[in-house]
Design an enzyme around this catalytic site. Structure first.
Site, PDB file in Angstrom:
ATOM      1  N   GLN A 185      15.114  61.821  11.839  1.00 18.11           N
ATOM      2  CA  GLN A 185      14.063  61.496  10.501  1.00 18.11           C
ATOM      3  C   GLN A 185      12.673  62.476  11.221  1.00 18.11           C
ATOM      4  O   GLN A 185      11.324  62.469   9.761  1.00 18.11           O
ATOM      5  CB  GLN A 185      13.464  59.781  10.413  1.00 18.11           C
ATOM      6  CG  GLN A 185      14.636  59.176  10.336  1.00 18.11           C
ATOM      7  CD  GLN A 185      15.142  58.817   8.389  1.00 18.11           C
ATOM      8  OE1 GLN A 185      14.059  60.204   7.869  1.00 18.11           O
ATOM      9  NE2 GLN A 185      15.934  59.133   8.115  1.00 18.11           N
ATOM     10  N   GLY A 206      22.538  66.732   8.834  1.00 22.37           N
ATOM     11  CA  GLY A 206      22.083  68.220   7.508  1.00 22.37           C
ATOM     12  C   GLY A 206      21.606  66.867   6.849  1.00 22.37           C
ATOM     13  O   GLY A 206      20.516  68.084   5.994  1.00 22.37           O
ATOM     14  N   THR A 243      38.515  72.569  14.024  1.00 19.29           N
ATOM     15  CA  THR A 243      37.787  73.586  12.953  1.00 19.29           C
ATOM     16  C   THR A 243      36.599  73.668  12.926  1.00 19.29           C
ATOM     17  O   THR A 243      36.552  72.489  12.491  1.00 19.29           O
ATOM     18  CB  THR A 243      39.165  74.224  12.564  1.00 19.29           C
ATOM     19  OG1 THR A 243      40.342  74.604  13.063  1.00 19.29           O
ATOM     20  CG2 THR A 243      38.566  75.898  11.962  1.00 19.29           C
ATOM     21  N   CYS A 331      21.794  52.757   5.427  1.00 24.18           N
ATOM     22  CA  CYS A 331      23.247  51.586   6.241  1.00 24.18           C
ATOM     23  C   CYS A 331      22.789  50.091   6.020  1.00 24.18           C
ATOM     24  O   CYS A 331      23.883  49.541   6.350  1.00 24.18           O
ATOM     25  CB  CYS A 331      23.405  52.510   7.432  1.00 24.18           C
ATOM     26  SG  CYS A 331      22.254  53.002   7.986  1.00 24.18           S
TER      27      CYS A 331
END
Ligand code: PLP
Length: 403
Positions: A185, A206, A243, A331
């Site tokens: 945050q 992100g 990857t 959440c």
């Protein structure tokens, strides 16, 4: 049919993707689709893009690029730091078997720490004061020689309260423990400097800074070892296989660059004015408190509690009228009126606990939108109180005790 939200006041849950970020990512979904591990030109192009993203992420944090490891999200970063530090203590046959975390950490830290119990580790939670700030005297007593890791978040996701991370890191290091901070945050919202914070590990995400969901990073201080949680092809210098998600890493890098620019242009101050304007409007209703008001807070987060109204009802009425905000953290929403562990740890008075909401604003919020969201909340509070027996009682005797 889906109604249009007019006022988005839930930046702490997730931020809109910056147009510049979407634009920077686009070619990596199209002709620059190579795998960074391939030696041909397409691979080299992708590898170079990942290198630039790492440089930008490091710059935002005052770190070296070699200290940045990309992950799928902050939850992964935090799990890696907590579980990896425990694995390292085990490999070193260290007698340190205790983890100290603040009582207001995100579940990604709390649950990761709890998951270590069956392996013989113990977990302790350091208390916070009424403003939600870690109690440094208690923390000092609780960091003992048997701690392998201490975790204190940089700012709390429900209240925006900034924690005394430097002081806690110093106490942890004095006792030989490693130190983790969750900067989800704060990264991109206030200056974050890993050297000043003196942390060993720092996590960011992100989607809290205008990049997409599903990409994050973990800063690992040079010289610290953290065994990988994900083994495989040896990407991220053997520390985190899989990857690389090149378009998303490009997005994260661009988002970090934009955040640095925005901070340099005083975004922090502008957003704090919006937050304080919303607070003023809501406090004027009476029977309202700002949680963490006496502490330093990140500019965009406002946690308010109302007497004689339920947060969940407020959120639903607000949503009907076009304002998007949360009852607490994203959440924890959907759990009805269950009081969050953060507000419980802060000992928010009983009369207010169930009436808590979080409004959070940011880069693209205009003054008119912040006012509009606050008006919708104010209107919802008045409507809901009009049918509240408790509010009627309060208005007649002016006493919230027993409500
Ligand atoms: N830590 C904090 C303080 C957060 O607010 C969040 C997300 O809400 C997380 C960790 C988890 O981040 P992510 O969604 O990237 O897993």
């Amino acid at each position: 049919m889906e109604e249009k939200t007019c006022y988005y006041a839930d930046y702490a849950a997730t931020t809109p993707i910056a147009p510049e970020v979407a634009e920077a990512m686009a070619p990596y979904f199209e002709d620059r689709f190579g795998n960074p591990s391939s030696s041909h030109r397409l691979g080299r192009t992708a590898k170079e893009a990942v290198r630039l993203a790492r440089d930008e992420t490091a710059s935002l944090l005052g770190a070296s690029p070699e200290e940045i490891f990309f992950t799928s999200c902050a939850t992964e970063s935090l799990n890696w730091a907590v579980k990896g530090a425990a694995m390292q203590a085990f490999f070193d046959a260290s007698p340190r078997r205790r983890i100290l975390v603040s009582a207001v950490e995100h579940p990604a830290v709390l649950q990761a720490a709890e998951s270590l119990r069956p392996f013989g580790f113990s977990v302790e939670r350091a208390p916070v004061d009424g403003n939600g700030v870690v109690d440094l005297d208690a923390f000092r007593v609780m960091v003992r020689d048997d701690c392998f890791l201490c975790a204190v978040m940089h700012a709390n996701n429900e209240t925006g309260v900034v924690e005394p991370v430097e002081e806690c890191a110093a106490m942890a290091h004095e006792k030989g423990a490693l130190f983790l901070t969750d900067a989800v945050q704060t990264a991109g919202h206030i200056p974050v400097d890993v050297r000043r914070l003196d942390c060993d590990f720092l996590a960011l995400s992100g989607h809290k800074l205008h990049a997409p969901k599903g990409v994050g990073a973990l800063y690992i201080r040079k010289g610290r070892t953290l065994p990988p949680l994900i083994d495989g092809g040896g990407q991220e210098r053997g520390e985190r296989s899989g990857t690389e998600n090149v378009p998303y890493l490009v997005g994260l890098g661009e988002a970090c660059r934009l955040s640095r620019e925005a901070l340099a242009m005083g975004e922090e101050k502008r957003v704090a004015v919006l937050r304080d304007g919303m607070a003023q409007r809501l406090l004027s209703l009476g029977g309202c408190r700002v949680n963490g008001e006496g502490a330093r807070r990140v500019p965009g987060i406002l946690s308010v509690s109302f007497a004689c109204v339920e947060g969940e009802s407020l959120m639903l009425v607000g949503d009907l009228h076009g304002a998007a905000f949360s009852t607490g953290s994203a959440c924890a929403s959907g759990r009805g009126n269950e009081v969050s562990h953060v507000l419980r740890a802060m000992e928010v008075p009983e009369a207010y606990r169930n009436g808590s909401i979080r409004l959070s604003v940011g880069r693209y919020t205009t003054a008119a939108e912040a006012c509009g969201a606050a008006e919708i909340v104010a209107d919802a509070v008045v409507r809901l109180r009009a049918v509240s027996v408790e509010w009627e009682r309060y208005m007649s005797n002016g006493n919230l005790a027993g409500i």
